[in-house]
Design a protein around this motif. Structure first.
Motif, PDB file in Angstrom:
ATOM      1  N   GLU A 146       0.821  -1.202   0.000  1.00  0.00           N
ATOM      2  CA  GLU A 146       0.000   0.000   0.000  1.00  0.00           C
ATOM      3  C   GLU A 146       0.860   1.258   0.000  1.00  0.00           C
TER       4      GLU A 146
ATOM      5  N   ASN B 289       2.188   1.944  -3.464  1.00  0.00           N
ATOM      6  CA  ASN B 289       1.139   2.424  -4.352  1.00  0.00           C
ATOM      7  C   ASN B 289       0.802   3.876  -4.079  1.00  0.00           C
ATOM      8  N   THR B 290       0.763   4.268  -2.806  1.00  0.00           N
ATOM      9  CA  THR B 290       0.437   5.651  -2.464  1.00  0.00           C
ATOM     10  C   THR B 290       1.531   6.600  -2.949  1.00  0.00           C
TER      11      THR B 290
ATOM     12  N   PHE C 200       3.709   6.111  -5.364  1.00  0.00           N
ATOM     13  CA  PHE C 200       3.711   6.143  -6.826  1.00  0.00           C
ATOM     14  C   PHE C 200       2.596   7.034  -7.349  1.00  0.00           C
ATOM     15  N   THR C 201       1.427   6.953  -6.724  1.00  0.00           N
ATOM     16  CA  THR C 201       0.299   7.790  -7.146  1.00  0.00           C
ATOM     17  C   THR C 201       0.606   9.270  -6.938  1.00  0.00           C
ATOM     18  N   THR C 202       1.226   9.604  -5.801  1.00  0.00           N
ATOM     19  CA  THR C 202       1.575  11.007  -5.529  1.00  0.00           C
ATOM     20  C   THR C 202       2.596  11.520  -6.540  1.00  0.00           C
TER      21      THR C 202
ATOM     22  N   LEU D 210       3.145  10.411  -9.563  1.00  0.00           N
ATOM     23  CA  LEU D 210       2.498  10.528 -10.861  1.00  0.00           C
ATOM     24  C   LEU D 210       1.661  11.798 -10.946  1.00  0.00           C
ATOM     25  N   GLY D 211       0.979  12.147  -9.855  1.00  0.00           N
ATOM     26  CA  GLY D 211       0.181  13.370  -9.842  1.00  0.00           C
ATOM     27  C   GLY D 211       1.042  14.611  -9.998  1.00  0.00           C
ATOM     28  N   CYS D 212       2.209  14.588  -9.348  1.00  0.00           N
ATOM     29  CA  CYS D 212       3.109  15.741  -9.474  1.00  0.00           C
ATOM     30  C   CYS D 212       3.624  15.887 -10.900  1.00  0.00           C
TER      31      CYS D 212
END
Length: 502
Positions: free
Chosen positions: A380, A383-384, A386-388, A390-392
């Motif tokens: 988890e 994943n968190t 990586f998501t952050t 990617l958003g940046c």
């Protein structure tokens, strides 16, 4: 020369002995392979079906392993009535008039593996009926008139796998006799189509999972009850064959009225208010616990035996007894809970808890299905992050597109009328939602945020916005387009959403 008298006597005696022994052997062989005229014999199979027999015909070959006496007129099974068939494995006496089974009826047939007593006139199943049948695997008792089953009737059937008691008159049943320690091989117990109005939920829920999977209770006149409904609902979700195979035949009677029969697993609207918590069924069925790799997990043993005399045993998914020797991996608590100190992937599986109360002479079992998830650090958390990230990246790309690909064109030229300097700069209306409109004296009356797509140029008159195309002359083919005006009076007005009044 004459022979001595003794020799003649010896020869005569030898001839007589040969004749006698030969006749005896022929008689024995004849008895081994004899077949009564009312039966059909094929090797070791005997078929005496539909011969109106009231007793076992004499002279049956002792080599028989299968005997079919169905559709006759037998009224009872006498003691040692199968003494002449020591090799018998399969016995069918269905569709007779049998109402009594004598003590020791199967004394000489202890090797039976299949016994069919269906479609007779038995009123009860007594404790002495099947005491000798320790090798029995299938017992057929359906379609009788059985009203009672003695709790000891099945106790000696240690090899039995299937018992069929459907289509009888049972109003009660000793469910405690189905425990794993007494019937370890049991796969099917069919008590469907009887007269059971209720069942002891605690005793049934405490049965082993394999027994509940094959415990058929459909087509009984159960009284509609939330506790009963929740038990069958739990069985359905667990995928038990006993519910899945006959889902539409699980019925109950509303208000105890025979005509108000409900198929409660198909029509659930009447049971929408039934909840597991309201009726204390949370700990009765098999539960599920989720563990994370590397972290501890606590498993509870929720049973009705909660006295101080209660002791607990846990069995691992590998069928090993969890004791103090497992102290590096497990920890046992006095209240029956089991803690897995650091969960591993191989710790997943079904754990069985056995609660024993020696004072009450009772025990109950519970099964907990433990599933294991990956560690949060590797699962988890990754994943968190990586998501952050990617958003940046996406935000940065959008900003670059906004700065370098905005379709804004600006032409610098001096206006004919005196006005503030007109120049292409970062302070122009690059971020304006609409081009800035000017009043009669050339001052800016409103600003806004610019979007990617240019909108039609607008003009102002008396503080109101009007289109550049004259509304008074709609037929003009080349409308006058007002150029974008820049204003460097105030840098703070570039990102303002409100008009600036001067």
């Amino acid at each position: 020369m004459s022979s001595p008298p003794g020799l003649a006597i010896f020869v005569l005696w030898w001839l007589v002995a040969e004749l006698v022994s030969d006749s005896i052997l022929k008689g024995v062989k004849a008895s081994l392979h004899a077949c009564p005229g009312v039966c059909i014999c094929a090797s070791d199979l005997l078929s005496c079906v539909s011969r109106s027999l009231s007793t076992l015909p004499p002279g049956l070959p002792s080599t028989a392993t299968s005997l079919d006496l169905s559709h006759n007129s037998l009224r009872q099974l006498q003691s040692r009535w199968l003494a002449q068939l020591p090799r018998l494995r399969i016995l069918r006496v269905d569709h007779n008039h049998i109402s009594h089974v004598a003590d020791g009826a199967f004394h000489n047939a202890s090797k039976l593996t299949h016994l069919d007593l269906s479609s007779n006139r038995l009123h009860s199943v007594e404790g002495h009926f099947f005491q000798e049948l320790t090798y029995l695997q299938e017992l057929l008792l359906y379609n009788n008139q059985i009203q009672r089953v003695d709790s000891r009737a099945l106790s000696r059937l240690s090899s039995v796998q299937k018992v069929y008691l459907s289509w009888n008159h049972l109003t009660d049943f000793p469910f405690t006799a189905l425990r794993e320690d007494s019937l370890p091989q049991l796969q099917i117990m069919d008590i469907s189509s009887n007269r059971l109005s209720s069942i002891p939920i605690d005793e049934v829920a405490a049965l082993p999972r394999a027994v509940k999977n094959g415990l058929y209770l459909h087509n009984n006149p159960f009284t509609c009850d939330c506790t009963l409904y929740n038990m069958f609902l739990h069985w359905e979700k667990s995928g038990f064959n006993s519910v899945h195979d006959f889902r539409g035949e699980h019925t109950c009677l509303a208000l105890r009225q025979p005509r108000a029969s409900l198929r409660f697993l198909k029509h659930r609207k009447r049971f929408e208010n039934c909840t597991l918590a309201a009726h204390g069924l949370i700990g009765l069925g098999d539960t599920t616990s989720v563990g994370v790799v590397g972290e501890p997990v606590l498993i509870g043993c929720e049973t009705k035996l909660q006295s101080q005399q209660t002791t607990y045993l846990w069995i691992s998914p590998n069928k090993e007894l969890i004791s103090d020797s497992f102290n590096q991996t497990f920890r046992l608590y006095h209240n029956g809970s089991l803690e897995i100190r650091k969960v591993r992937k191989e710790d997943a599986g079904i754990y069985t808890c056995v609660a024993i109360d020696k004072l009450l002479m009772r025990n109950e079992t519970r099964e907990v299905n433990v599933t294991v998830r990956p560690s949060r650090q590797h699962g988890e958390g990754f994943n968190t992050g990586f998501t952050t990230l990617l958003g940046c990246v996406v935000s940065l790309v959008l900003v670059l597109i906004y700065l370098f690909m905005t379709p804004c064109r600006c032409w610098c030229r001096l206006p004919t009328n005196p006005s503030p300097p007109n120049e292409c700069s970062a302070h122009s209306s690059t971020l304006s939602a609409t081009p800035p409109c000017y009043n009669e004296v050339g001052r800016k009356s409103a600003t806004g945020k610019h979007v990617v797509f240019l909108e039609p140029v607008k003009d102002c008159q008396n503080g109101k916005i009007r289109l550049a195309v004259s509304e008074e002359f709609p037929d003009i083919k080349h409308p006058k387009i007002h150029q974008l005006k820049s204003d460097s009076d105030s840098i703070s007005s570039v990102f303002s959403d409100t008009p600036i009044i001067q």
